[in-house]
Design a protein around this motif. Structure first.
Motif, PDB file in Angstrom:
ATOM      1  N   UNK A 263     -12.285 -16.231  -9.193  1.00 11.68           N
ATOM      2  CA  UNK A 263     -11.557 -15.854  -7.980  1.00 11.68           C
ATOM      3  C   UNK A 263     -10.820 -14.531  -8.170  1.00 11.68           C
ATOM      4  N   UNK A 264     -10.256 -14.324  -9.349  1.00  7.47           N
ATOM      5  CA  UNK A 264      -9.551 -13.073  -9.626  1.00  7.47           C
ATOM      6  C   UNK A 264     -10.531 -11.907  -9.629  1.00  7.47           C
ATOM      7  N   UNK A 265     -11.693 -12.089 -10.258  1.00  9.82           N
ATOM      8  CA  UNK A 265     -12.692 -11.025 -10.266  1.00  9.82           C
ATOM      9  C   UNK A 265     -13.152 -10.708  -8.840  1.00  9.82           C
ATOM     10  N   UNK A 266     -13.380 -11.737  -8.039  1.00 12.69           N
ATOM     11  CA  UNK A 266     -13.813 -11.523  -6.659  1.00 12.69           C
ATOM     12  C   UNK A 266     -12.758 -10.745  -5.880  1.00 12.69           C
ATOM     13  N   UNK A 267     -11.484 -11.117  -6.059  1.00 13.22           N
ATOM     14  CA  UNK A 267     -10.398 -10.385  -5.371  1.00 13.22           C
ATOM     15  C   UNK A 267     -10.399  -8.920  -5.821  1.00 13.22           C
ATOM     16  N   UNK A 268     -10.521  -8.690  -7.131  1.00 17.86           N
ATOM     17  CA  UNK A 268     -10.483  -7.326  -7.633  1.00 17.86           C
ATOM     18  C   UNK A 268     -11.623  -6.463  -7.127  1.00 17.86           C
ATOM     19  N   UNK A 269     -12.793  -7.060  -6.923  1.00 18.61           N
ATOM     20  CA  UNK A 269     -13.941  -6.300  -6.425  1.00 18.61           C
ATOM     21  C   UNK A 269     -13.769  -5.913  -4.963  1.00 18.61           C
ATOM     22  N   UNK A 270     -12.940  -6.659  -4.213  1.00 15.97           N
ATOM     23  CA  UNK A 270     -12.727  -6.364  -2.801  1.00 15.97           C
ATOM     24  C   UNK A 270     -11.480  -5.533  -2.550  1.00 15.97           C
ATOM     25  N   UNK A 271     -10.608  -5.410  -3.567  1.00 16.04           N
ATOM     26  CA  UNK A 271      -9.324  -4.736  -3.377  1.00 16.04           C
ATOM     27  C   UNK A 271      -9.498  -3.223  -3.297  1.00 16.04           C
ATOM     28  N   UNK A 272      -8.545  -2.559  -2.649  1.00 15.62           N
ATOM     29  CA  UNK A 272      -8.516  -1.098  -2.666  1.00 15.62           C
ATOM     30  C   UNK A 272      -8.162  -0.623  -4.069  1.00 15.62           C
ATOM     31  N   UNK A 273      -8.519   0.612  -4.429  1.00 11.60           N
ATOM     32  CA  UNK A 273      -8.164   1.105  -5.768  1.00 11.60           C
ATOM     33  C   UNK A 273      -6.666   1.007  -6.056  1.00 11.60           C
ATOM     34  N   UNK A 274      -5.834   1.312  -5.058  1.00 10.41           N
ATOM     35  CA  UNK A 274      -4.392   1.250  -5.276  1.00 10.41           C
ATOM     36  C   UNK A 274      -3.942  -0.177  -5.554  1.00 10.41           C
ATOM     37  N   UNK A 275      -4.460  -1.117  -4.765  1.00  7.30           N
ATOM     38  CA  UNK A 275      -4.063  -2.513  -4.928  1.00  7.30           C
ATOM     39  C   UNK A 275      -4.595  -3.074  -6.247  1.00  7.30           C
ATOM     40  N   UNK A 276      -5.799  -2.668  -6.634  1.00 10.85           N
ATOM     41  CA  UNK A 276      -6.347  -3.107  -7.913  1.00 10.85           C
ATOM     42  C   UNK A 276      -5.480  -2.612  -9.062  1.00 10.85           C
ATOM     43  N   UNK A 277      -5.036  -1.353  -8.997  1.00  8.38           N
ATOM     44  CA  UNK A 277      -4.159  -0.839 -10.044  1.00  8.38           C
ATOM     45  C   UNK A 277      -2.845  -1.605 -10.095  1.00  8.38           C
ATOM     46  N   UNK A 278      -2.310  -1.965  -8.943  1.00  9.94           N
ATOM     47  CA  UNK A 278      -1.067  -2.740  -8.931  1.00  9.94           C
ATOM     48  C   UNK A 278      -1.251  -4.047  -9.700  1.00  9.94           C
ATOM     49  N   UNK A 279      -2.390  -4.719  -9.481  1.00 10.50           N
ATOM     50  CA  UNK A 279      -2.646  -5.956 -10.206  1.00 10.50           C
ATOM     51  C   UNK A 279      -2.776  -5.700 -11.703  1.00 10.50           C
ATOM     52  N   UNK A 280      -3.592  -4.700 -12.083  1.00  9.98           N
ATOM     53  CA  UNK A 280      -3.812  -4.425 -13.493  1.00  9.98           C
ATOM     54  C   UNK A 280      -2.521  -4.006 -14.185  1.00  9.98           C
ATOM     55  N   UNK A 281      -1.724  -3.170 -13.533  1.00 18.98           N
ATOM     56  CA  UNK A 281      -0.504  -2.669 -14.149  1.00 18.98           C
ATOM     57  C   UNK A 281       0.594  -3.727 -14.210  1.00 18.98           C
ATOM     58  N   UNK A 282       0.419  -4.831 -13.485  1.00 19.59           N
ATOM     59  CA  UNK A 282       1.401  -5.916 -13.591  1.00 19.59           C
ATOM     60  C   UNK A 282       1.372  -6.542 -14.984  1.00 19.59           C
TER      61      UNK A 282
END
Length: 396
Positions: A263-282
């Motif tokens: 589910x996390x991978x699926x969310x990350x593939x659909x997220x905008x680059x900015x939102x994906x970075x927010x998740x990764x940088x958390x």
């Protein structure tokens, strides 16, 4: 595994990794007068012992083990017990004193069939029900896996995200740069220059390798040729681990009961680059790797990654445990179920790894193996568990 994190994708809300010790040496031969099981004649088998009565208790720092009869182990007679032998022999590379005799005898033969393997174990070992110190015998089984990810030695279209060796100044700065700093600050980026091992397609590929602590790369050459290598844990940046699954739940992006790795991978593939970075940088923790050659196992296939015991893991027969409850090298009998189903999963496994999220007496992380199917199974596994330890009988 090593000296830093490996975690189970199924335990994504609290995942951190295990630490591996260096491999040991095989024990010296031991003079033992007990008769040895025959190697080739499956009809001449050791006589199974009478069932042991429940009673004696082994107290461990994180658990209590209660001696039981073999009849308590659900499904014991149905397992393909001979499949344990590669994992058992691997676990015997550096046995504790209690295991030296059993390991020497197990190394002298290959079971003719599953029944023979069971009878040998019943002759040599005593089963114990594993409980928490308060007597609780119910626990949790999760799963982990070894990622297999396409990569390129050099950056090119489709392969632009680097994986790094440890930087030279890692020990001089504690804690080291965070994930966000390493990706955005010029000084931090400069410290990583020239340390690229390979390039993968997505930062999600980097994340799963760092969560698991190791993995295989399938290097794809420009001319289409492929070869594989293993990345092993080398170091981390001494920053705290933060669960990206927990961050997604707090952000309202995933429900708590749906925060699996798929589910996390699926969310990350659909997220905008900015939102994906927010998740990764958390998650400020970054793992650095080293290369390892893929060595063949007894079947000629590449062996698994090394666990905390310092031996290669065997898919479907190795688990991570809390070593205060179960010593490395202990055979275990699992009574749990397949992910997202009620199909029983009852089998012999070896305690050969650990992990920061794997704490408690009745708690295991089941190694599913390598690749996409293993990833799917591991990422969804969060099952109820009962557990029995098999321990050498005292000398007669």
């Amino acid at each position: 595994m090593r000296t830093g994190p490996r975690s189970a994708a199924a335990a994504i809300l609290g995942i951190v990794a295990g630490c591996a010790a260096p491999p040991g040496e095989r024990p010296a031969p031991v003079d033992d007068a007990r008769p040895q099981p025959p190697v080739t004649d499956s009809r001449a088998r050791p006589t199974p012992p009478a069932p042991a009565l429940a009673g004696p208790v082994i107290e461990r720092p994180g658990a209590r083990w209660v001696a039981v009869s073999w009849s308590e182990l659900p499904g014991w007679a149905d397992d393909r017990s001979a499949e344990l032998w590669p994992a058992l022999r691997a676990g015997c590379i550096k046995p504790t004193p209690e295991w030296i005799g059993v390991c020497q005898r197990a190394a002298r033969f290959t079971p003719a069939d599953h029944g023979f393997a069971r009878e040998f174990l019943q002759q040599e070992l005593q089963p114990y029900r594993v409980e928490a110190r308060d007597g609780t015998a119910q626990g949790l089984a999760t799963g982990y896996f070894e990622p297999l990810i396409a990569a390129s030695r050099r950056p090119r279209p489709g392969f632009t995200v680097p994986l790094y060796r440890p930087p030279a100044d890692l020990g001089e700065r504690r804690p080291y740069w965070t994930r966000q700093q390493l990706e955005t600050l010029p000084a931090a980026r400069q410290a990583l220059r020239g340390l690229e091992i390979a390039y993968v397609a997505s930062p999600l590929d980097v994340l799963v390798l760092q969560i698991q602590g190791s993995g295989r790369l399938r290097l794809v050459e420009p001319d289409g040729r492929e070869r594989e290598l293993r990345l092993a844990f080398a170091a981390h940046n001494d920053q705290p681990y933060r669960s990206v699954g927990r961050w997604l739940i707090e952000q309202g992006e995933l429900r708590a009961d749906a925060a699996s790795w798929p589910a996390i991978r699926d969310w990350g593939q659909r997220a905008t680059p900015q939102r994906l970075n927010e998740m990764l940088w958390s998650n400020p923790r970054v793992v650095f790797f080293r290369e390892e050659a893929l060595t063949p196992d007894v079947s000629g296939q590449p062996s698994g990654p090394k666990g905390a015991q310092g031996v290669p893991l065997t898919a479907g027969r190795s688990v991570a445990v809390d070593p205060s409850a179960v010593p490395y090298g202990t055979p275990l009998w699992l009574d749990t179920t397949e992910p997202l189903s009620s199909t029983p999963l009852r089998r012999l496994v070896m305690a050969q790894d650990t992990g920061g999220a794997i704490t408690g007496a009745v708690r295991i992380d089941y190694f599913w193996g390598t690749g996409e199917t293993a990833e799917q199974q591991a990422g969804r596994m969060k099952q109820p568990l009962r557990l029995w330890a098999l321990w050498p009988k005292p000398p007669a």
